[in-house]
Design a protein around this motif. Structure first.
Motif, PDB file in Angstrom:
ATOM      1  N   PHE A 177       0.850  -1.113   0.010  1.00  0.00           N
ATOM      2  CA  PHE A 177       0.062   0.065  -0.007  1.00  0.00           C
ATOM      3  C   PHE A 177       0.623   1.303   0.007  1.00  0.00           C
ATOM      4  CE2 PHE A 177      -2.504   3.101   2.848  1.00  0.00           C
ATOM      5  CZ  PHE A 177      -3.076   3.737   1.673  1.00  0.00           C
ATOM      6  N   GLY A 178       0.718   1.957  -1.166  1.00  0.00           N
ATOM      7  CA  GLY A 178       1.883   3.011  -1.281  1.00  0.00           C
ATOM      8  C   GLY A 178       2.274   2.782  -2.788  1.00  0.00           C
ATOM      9  N   LYS A 259       3.729  10.322  -3.121  1.00  0.00           N
ATOM     10  CA  LYS A 259       2.804   9.044  -2.759  1.00  0.00           C
ATOM     11  C   LYS A 259       2.361   8.966  -1.335  1.00  0.00           C
ATOM     12  CE  LYS A 259       3.304   6.216  -6.796  1.00  0.00           C
ATOM     13  NZ  LYS A 259       3.647   4.702  -7.273  1.00  0.00           N
ATOM     14  N   ILE A 260       3.030   9.542  -0.449  1.00  0.00           N
ATOM     15  CA  ILE A 260       2.800   9.296   0.802  1.00  0.00           C
ATOM     16  C   ILE A 260       1.811  10.438   1.372  1.00  0.00           C
ATOM     17  CG2 ILE A 260       3.895   9.322   3.273  1.00  0.00           C
ATOM     18  CD1 ILE A 260       5.262   7.312   1.224  1.00  0.00           C
ATOM     19  N   ASN A 261       0.476   9.876   1.132  1.00  0.00           N
ATOM     20  CA  ASN A 261      -0.609  10.828   1.675  1.00  0.00           C
ATOM     21  C   ASN A 261      -0.789  10.328   3.137  1.00  0.00           C
ATOM     22  OD1 ASN A 261      -2.015   8.257   1.682  1.00  0.00           O
ATOM     23  ND2 ASN A 261      -3.096   8.765  -0.316  1.00  0.00           N
ATOM     24  N   SER A 262      -2.078  10.907   3.733  1.00  0.00           N
ATOM     25  CA  SER A 262      -2.320  10.651   5.017  1.00  0.00           C
ATOM     26  C   SER A 262      -2.559   9.242   5.308  1.00  0.00           C
ATOM     27  CB  SER A 262      -3.434  11.512   5.325  1.00  0.00           C
ATOM     28  OG  SER A 262      -4.370  10.776   6.386  1.00  0.00           O
ATOM     29  N   GLU A 263      -3.147   8.730   4.605  1.00  0.00           N
ATOM     30  CA  GLU A 263      -3.519   7.041   4.823  1.00  0.00           C
ATOM     31  C   GLU A 263      -2.216   6.226   4.725  1.00  0.00           C
ATOM     32  OE1 GLU A 263      -6.718   5.636   5.356  1.00  0.00           O
ATOM     33  OE2 GLU A 263      -7.103   7.826   5.458  1.00  0.00           O
ATOM     34  N   THR A 267      -0.391   4.005   7.814  1.00  0.00           N
ATOM     35  CA  THR A 267      -0.084   2.860   7.701  1.00  0.00           C
ATOM     36  C   THR A 267       1.622   2.355   7.824  1.00  0.00           C
ATOM     37  OG1 THR A 267      -2.121   2.676   6.250  1.00  0.00           O
ATOM     38  CG2 THR A 267      -0.559   0.745   6.216  1.00  0.00           C
ATOM     39  N   ARG A 268       2.284   3.384   7.264  1.00  0.00           N
ATOM     40  CA  ARG A 268       3.599   3.017   7.349  1.00  0.00           C
ATOM     41  C   ARG A 268       4.517   3.806   8.304  1.00  0.00           C
ATOM     42  NH1 ARG A 268       6.618   2.283   1.607  1.00  0.00           N
ATOM     43  NH2 ARG A 268       4.905   1.350   0.288  1.00  0.00           N
ATOM     44  N   MET A 269       3.829   4.385   8.968  1.00  0.00           N
ATOM     45  CA  MET A 269       4.311   5.358  10.324  1.00  0.00           C
ATOM     46  C   MET A 269       5.483   5.959   9.930  1.00  0.00           C
ATOM     47  SD  MET A 269       3.905   2.035  13.001  1.00  0.00           S
ATOM     48  CE  MET A 269       5.224   0.929  12.608  1.00  0.00           C
ATOM     49  N   SER A 274       6.957  12.428   3.210  1.00  0.00           N
ATOM     50  CA  SER A 274       8.582  12.134   3.009  1.00  0.00           C
ATOM     51  C   SER A 274       8.778  10.896   2.264  1.00  0.00           C
ATOM     52  CB  SER A 274       8.792  11.784   4.726  1.00  0.00           C
ATOM     53  OG  SER A 274       8.279  10.530   5.067  1.00  0.00           O
ATOM     54  N   ASP A 275       9.916  10.961   1.651  1.00  0.00           N
ATOM     55  CA  ASP A 275      10.158   9.747   0.922  1.00  0.00           C
ATOM     56  C   ASP A 275      10.471   8.519   1.788  1.00  0.00           C
ATOM     57  OD1 ASP A 275      10.484  11.288  -1.123  1.00  0.00           O
ATOM     58  OD2 ASP A 275      12.518  11.100  -1.709  1.00  0.00           O
ATOM     59  N   ALA A 276       9.827   7.382   1.340  1.00  0.00           N
ATOM     60  CA  ALA A 276      10.074   5.939   1.921  1.00  0.00           C
ATOM     61  C   ALA A 276      11.311   5.312   1.262  1.00  0.00           C
ATOM     62  CB  ALA A 276       8.974   5.121   1.981  1.00  0.00           C
TER      63      ALA A 276
END
Lengths: 502, 364
Positions: A177-178, A259-263, A267-269, A274-276
């Motif tokens: 998811f992401g 791609k890092i929206n609120s949901e 989920t990713r914490m 921020s870039d994952a």
């Protein structure tokens, strides 16, 4: 920025007679390949051939062609090489791509054929007789012990470690998811739940709304540890340590901040925007004994209730690596071949690193048998299983189950345009853009995924029947029922199959 | 490359007779019974297993061995002398028979294992394991030599021909046994080869088999994990080795071992009570690769009885009958009635349900 001089790959042709200027195509295209003045105006260089506009046009007025633009032919300096260099000269960056290796390497599935019964043994009709696909993933003991009570009734004495039941030996690939939308994740989770198979969270945690499907999920722990917490681990029925991915062995991952929206963030914490970044190695696994520690840390965290899988990409020494993984305590080894998919990978790595799953699978199954430890772990094979034919061949080579990623995406609507990394997926799958994700109806996508699993399972049963067996155990590892066409002796030897006619 | 061995594809006829009180049955009876099934074979293989035939040497391992030439016999005997005390060795008595124009050299040896055999220095395995090792070694490494049988107080007589002719060739009218099995072979893809006829034997276990084991490829690879080598170019030998593995090495209760071979369906397992469900689920999980799939009817002879078993949807025939203390198992009812015209009971065993007939305990 200087205008790119790279010629477009595709040509969008709008039939002026048919077009009634409803602009659906323009609204469909997220890549900017279609504009509107007083009519639809294509911008060919932006077209990725995703077919969304074609599918949405009520008048069938759109055709996408491969560009007929001629390059002076050159066997070595192919158009692709030339275009790649032009792009890199313009941008100074690595070339990126999505999906699996698209190079015309030999596909060994297409060189294997399946046996059938004739006269000397009867084939079995799956419409009349039970045809069993049930599969258990997990470690099995070398042997069973029984004890007898005073009435002489035997009962099982051996305590088996946890195994997970699959109604049919297939699981959905790890897609986070992401990297894909919540709707896509939801469809995978629900379809797995309702089909009695497993989905894989990928490296992005599991959204709280999907916890209800958790008992049919493999929860992944990857090098970035995104979304990993105790509750998450206990939601799943299998825990998977992701070491590598077939499309990009040996390198990490990068989910861009857009791609890092609120949901996704929750989920990713990680913070919104921020870039994952997933590191290339796990920073707590620098050797096999470290892997063992992580396997047992995860088993401890879940009270030894769940099998632990270790996923690796297929590389040269895969047999020895897999043996080490099994000896380190993994209950499942997932091997991802070099045609396995990805949401984003450097093209050069996707297309040049790793080995085919067919070879890797055969080598691993052989090695584990030679060492007498094949029963200690299940093998899951991944990396471009395109049909139930590939599925049957993978099982016969020795896989307990296979993974489908790209096939599942196609079932949901994907057209394999290989632009997943751009986040603009017009089909609402590989994107977080709310306007685009709304295009994927999770109910419909669930049904389509379930249909695919059902259809392939019916085909699998039909093939078991013509092989004259009625349970999946009799196909698994039964390479005697495969023959090679057009393979060299050494290729056939590695696969452990005879040539056709032998 | 062990996976290059050919699989035997065959149809066949079977017959078995056992007297549970160990009353002896002459070889003529079983020959008559299997002769009636003449049309189930094609003259490329016939054979018999007999139990209780060597009472004078009942504590010796009786090796029945075929040699394609004298050289391999010398090689075999050299190996034997190093490891075994040979108390009797002789040609297996045969008669000249018009239907059996050629045959290999056939010997039998009554032996005990030397307590100081050389391999003990490196490998401490028990007697039975050593016999298995011997059989594997001879079949695989001594070119031209094949062990027909290796149990105590029993023996296998087999060859290329119709079983009634092979029986006469081996003078079976001179043998009395309390268990007999017989086989008439209809191979379709392997050349006539004496070692390829049934029964297949390992230690006391003998197998006669009608059918094709479609799961052979995985059964064989499973057995290789436990160091069994399938070298006889047939699918039937996996049955013998699987029984040896499950019963002798893994010590499974016999009924459950047979259920591993002819597995219960999940739909039936799901309806069982918890104890049985747990047991049978585990059997399928752990012994899935040992499950025999495809059409088969098999008779299993051993020192204490006779077992008949079918595949789980009964794709090959098997009939059972009883008269007093004598039980009969055969591919066709006529074959039983030929030697026992009026049995007290005759029945068709259900698919996958073994028929288990045990000898009464021996009175010392």
């Amino acid at each position: 920025m200087v205008k790119s001089t790279i010629p477009p790959m595709f040509q969008v042709v709008v039939d002026k007679e048919k077009c009634r200027k409803c602009k659906r195509c323009v609204m469909s295209c997220s890549y900017g390949a279609l504009g509107f003045t007083d009519r639809v105006v294509p911008d060919d260089k932006n077209c990725v051939a995703c077919h969304r506009c074609v599918a949405m046009c009520p008048e069938n007025a759109i055709m996408i062609n491969e560009s007929p633009l001629a390059y002076r032919p050159h066997a070595s300096w192919t158009v692709e090489h030339r275009q790649g260099i032009l792009k890199q000269a313009e941008t100074g960056g690595m070339l990126l791509t999505g999906m699996g290796n698209d190079k015309p390497y030999k596909i060994f599935w297409d060189h294997l054929v399946i046996d059938a019964c004739q006269v000397t043994n009867p084939s079995i009709d799956p419409l009349r007789e039970p045809m069993e696909l049930r599969t258990y993933l997990g470690s099995k003991p070398d042997k069973l012990e029984f004890e007898t009570d005073k009435n002489g009734q035997p009962s099982l004495k051996t305590q088996l470690t946890p195994n997970i039941l699959l109604e049919t030996p297939i699981v959905f690939a790890a897609m986070s998811f992401g990297s894909i939308s919540l709707n896509a994740h939801r469809a995978l989770a629900r379809a797995a739940y309702e089909s009695g198979i497993l989905m894989n969270t990928g490296e992005g945690g599991l959204h709280k709304d999907l916890y209800k499907y958790g008992e049919r999920a493999i929860v992944q722990v990857a090098s970035g540890r995104f979304g990993v917490h105790q509750e998450y681990l206990n939601q799943g029925s299998v825990i998977e340590i992701k070491v590598g991915q077939g499309a990009k062995p040996g390198i990490g991952g990068h989910l861009p901040g857009e791609k890092i929206n609120s949901e996704v963030s929750q989920t990713r914490m990680i913070p919104i925007g921020s870039d994952a970044l997933s590191p290339a190695p796990h920073h707590d696994i620098y050797s096999i004994e470290d892997l063992r520690q992580l396997i047992y840390a995860l088993k401890e965290a879940t009270n030894y209730q769940k099998p632990v899988s270790v996923k690796v990409s297929a590389v040269h020494n895969i047999a020895a690596i897999a043996s080490g993984i099994v000896r380190a305590g993994a209950d499942i080894v997932t091997i991802d071949g070099f045609r396995g998919g990805t949401g984003a990978a450097p093209t050069i790595i996707r297309d040049n690193v790793g080995i085919p799953i067919e070879m890797a699978l055969a080598a691993v199954d052989d090695r584990l048998r030679k060492e007498g430890i094949r029963n200690q772990a299940s093998i899951i094979a991944a990396g471009s299983i395109r049909s139930s034919g590939d599925w049957v061949k993978a099982l016969a080579l020795g896989a307990d189950a296979v993974v489908i990623g790209t096939a599942a995406l196609i079932a949901m609507g994907c057209r394999v345009c290989q632009k997943c990394y751009m986040g603009k997926c017009t089909w609402g799958i590989a994107t977080q853009n709310p306007q685009l994700t709304a295009r994927l109806n999770p109910e419909v996508a669930t049904e389509r995924l379930k249909n695919l699993i059902r259809a392939w399972s019916l085909e699998l049963k039909e093939i078991l029947g013509l092989l004259g067996v009625n349970s999946i155990e009799s196909l698994r590892g039964n390479r005697e029922r495969l023959r090679a066409i057009g393979l060299t002796d050494s290729e056939a030897n590695i696969l452990g199959v005879k040539h056709a006619g032998e | 490359m062990s996976w290059r061995y050919e699989k035997d594809i065959s149809g066949c006829g079977l017959a078995g007779i056992i007297n549970t009180r160990r009353e002896l049955i002459n070889g003529k009876v079983i020959m008559k019974s299997i002769a009636l099934q003449h049309d189930r074979g094609n003259g490329l293989g016939g054979g018999f297993a007999a139990y209780g035939i060597y009472p004078d040497y009942k504590d010796h391992y009786a090796f029945h061995v075929m040699f394609e030439h004298e050289k391999c016999r010398h090689e075999f005997e050299h190996y034997l002398k190093i490891n075994y005390q040979i108390d009797r060795e002789e040609l297996i008595p045969t008669r000249t028979h018009p239907k059996v124009p050629t045959h290999p050299i056939l010997w039998r040896y009554f032996v005990t294992i030397k307590p100081d055999r050389p391999d003990l220095k490196e490998d401490e395995i028990g007697d039975q394991d050593f016999i298995v090792k011997t059989v594997m070694h001879v079949n695989l490494n001594i070119d031209g030599a094949y062990v027909f049988s290796s149990g105590k107080n029993m023996g296998v007589f087999k060859g290329v021909g119709y079983p009634e002719d092979i029986g006469e060739f081996f003078c079976l009218e001179n043998y009395d046994a309390y268990i007999w099995t017989a086989h008439n072979r209809f191979p379709t893809n392997t050349p006539g080869w004496w070692g390829g006829a049934h029964p297949f034997a390992l230690l006391e276990w003998t197998i006669v088999h009608n059918g094709e084991i479609s799961s052979y490829g995985i059964n064989k690879r499973y057995l290789e994990m436990f160091h069994y080598t399938c070298s006889l170019m047939t699918d039937t030998e996996v049955v013998a080795y699987l029984l040896d593995l499950l019963l002798r090495k893994h010590n499974l209760p016999r009924e459950l071992a047979l259920k591993a071979l002819s597995a219960s369906f999940w739909k039936d397992i799901d309806k069982m009570d918890k104890r049985e469900r747990t047991m049978f689920t585990a059997i399928r999980q752990v012994y899935g690769s040992a499950a025999l799939n495809g059409p088969f009817a098999i008779l299993i002879g051993h020192n204490n009885g006779l077992i008949g078993i079918n595949d789980r949807i009964k794709l090959r025939p098997l009939v059972a009958a009883r008269k007093q203390d004598t039980y009969y198992l055969a591919s066709e009812e006529s074959s039983i009635r030929e030697v026992c015209p009026e049995p007290e009971r005759i029945w068709h065993p259900k698919a996958g349900e073994p028929v288990i007939i045990d000898l009464e305990k021996e009175v010392k």
